[in-house]
Write an enzyme that holds these catalytic residues in place. Structure first.
Site, PDB file in Angstrom:
ATOM      1  N   GLY A 121     -25.659  27.419 -30.499  1.00 30.72           N
ATOM      2  CA  GLY A 121     -26.838  27.099 -30.649  1.00 30.72           C
ATOM      3  C   GLY A 121     -27.892  27.591 -31.187  1.00 30.72           C
ATOM      4  O   GLY A 121     -27.158  29.110 -31.506  1.00 30.72           O
ATOM      5  N   GLU A 122     -28.727  28.103 -30.723  1.00 26.84           N
ATOM      6  CA  GLU A 122     -29.861  29.245 -30.415  1.00 26.84           C
ATOM      7  C   GLU A 122     -30.206  28.876 -32.149  1.00 26.84           C
ATOM      8  O   GLU A 122     -31.863  29.620 -31.755  1.00 26.84           O
ATOM      9  CB  GLU A 122     -29.607  29.583 -29.674  1.00 26.84           C
ATOM     10  CG  GLU A 122     -29.074  30.350 -28.807  1.00 26.84           C
ATOM     11  CD  GLU A 122     -28.795  31.803 -27.622  1.00 26.84           C
ATOM     12  OE1 GLU A 122     -29.024  32.669 -28.982  1.00 26.84           O
ATOM     13  OE2 GLU A 122     -28.080  31.983 -27.079  1.00 26.84           O
TER      14      GLU A 122
END
Length: 376
Positions: free
Chosen positions: A339-340
């Site tokens: 993610g991120e």
């Protein structure tokens, strides 16, 4: 007319003539036809998005929407909700996986607090004539590299097993936040946007949203997220069943789905995809959570899918399933699920390489070699 309504109305198709010029350029380059595969397709798509067959993607933005999720109360995560704020502040320090990767990729990070539960250090604002956020305070608790754009609409969403995650009006405002941000970035010369998110509990909200939009059982789209046990996974699936049964979100209306069982980060990203289509800026889809937001955008405007570039196939349970539903082919298969925005950022240097070949490679005629001919 609301900003969302205007945006949907202004989204048009890709520039076919620019795409044809880009396709001819590739076919003239001194290499076997179609031999760079999806990288060639990406350059042709970018030409269609921008309306210009002269490809330039030098100025890159990474937009990370951050927000807390009330569903964490149901024990669907391994870590506590306080982690959302800690990681969001780490973005502002430049101290996270995606920030380190973005630095190498030549991209600037824009964290957005759209619903983190507590106030943060490192807020900033867009100043006239500046292409990046300016920190609001001269002194903060730590050095700020990437100021946070404060657009907080709630101190986290509500627990969707007890009440809808947010009001419809809030969901619309969150989507419009994403649209506005694309407009601001376009004004400042950014040529491509990578999507990212941060919010403890958001694999639960993403699974709920994808189950609703795709009309499939939660079991098909719900994985372990950041390391749930088998018992935790069962609880997560049960919670999603409960929320969907209670509120019965409309799969034809991404706003309704996000408002009832989604998250503020998902809504903001939905706006990024719609804004990218409206302002004709290519948007790189990250992993599962970002692709679910893309699904919501497509439910609001089907043509927005043509402005999306899939970075990678997430290792999350429904990673490829959602991309298939979008009609997108990922360029990277790295078994990633961080993610991120890490997967989206990982694609940026690859696109840079493709653009360099597209722009600089000699043609067959320039080196006086007979061109390859398409085989039937």
């Amino acid at each position: 007319m609301t900003l969302l309504e205007k945006t949907r109305k202004n989204i048009d198709g890709l520039d076919i003539e620019a795409m044809e010029r880009a396709r001819k350029r590739w076919d003239s380059v001194a290499k076997p036809l179609k031999s760079l595969g999806l990288l060639e397709d990406a350059m042709i798509q970018i030409a269609g998005i921008t309306g210009n067959s002269q490809i330039e993607i030098k100025k890159k933005a990474v937009v990370i929407f951050c927000g807390d999720n009330g569903i964490v109360e149901e024990g669907v995560t391994q870590t506590g909700q306080e982690v959302t704020a800690v990681v969001t502040e780490n973005f502002s320090k430049g101290d996270s996986c995606v920030c380190i990767m973005a630095e190498k990729a030549g991209a600037w990070v824009f964290p957005v607090d759209i619903g983190v539960k507590r106030e943060l250090s490192g807020y900033g604002h867009f100043a006239e004539g500046r292409d990046r956020l300016i920190c609001d305070k001269a002194e903060t608790a730590f050095p700020i590299r990437y100021p946070i754009w404060k657009q907080k609409l709630m101190d986290g969403t509500r627990n969707f097993t007890k009440e809808p995650a947010m009001d419809r009006e809030i969901a619309i405002k969150a989507v419009e936040t994403g649209i506005r941000l694309v407009g601001l970035l376009k004004e400042r010369g950014y040529q491509i946007i990578a999507t990212g998110e941060m919010g403890i509990g958001n694999t639960t909200t993403s699974s709920a949203v994808s189950a609703a939009l795709l009309g499939v059982p939660p079991e098909m789209v719900t994985g372990r997220g950041a390391g749930l046990s088998t018992e935790g996974l069962k609880r997560k699936r049960k919670v999603i069943h409960q929320g969907l049964s209670l509120w019965k979100p409309d799969p034809e209306d991404g706003i309704d789905v996000i408002a009832k069982v989604g998250g503020l980060d998902l809504a903001g990203l939905t706006g990024i995809y719609l804004g990218g289509a409206c302002y004709r800026v290519p948007v790189v889809v990250d992993g599962f959570i970002s692709s679910v937001s893309a699904l919501a955008a497509v439910s609001l405007c089907s043509m927005s899918r043509y402005y999306m570039i899939a970075s990678h196939a997430s290792a999350e349970t429904a990673g490829e399933l959602v991309l298939d539903a979008l009609g997108l082919k990922p360029i990277i298969y790295g078994n990633m699920c961080l993610g991120e925005g890490t997967g989206a950022v990982a694609l940026l240097p690859v696109l840079d390489m493709a653009a360099a070949v597209y722009n600089r490679m000699s043609t067959f005629s320039q080196i006086q070699i007979r061109e390859y001919q398409p085989l039937i």
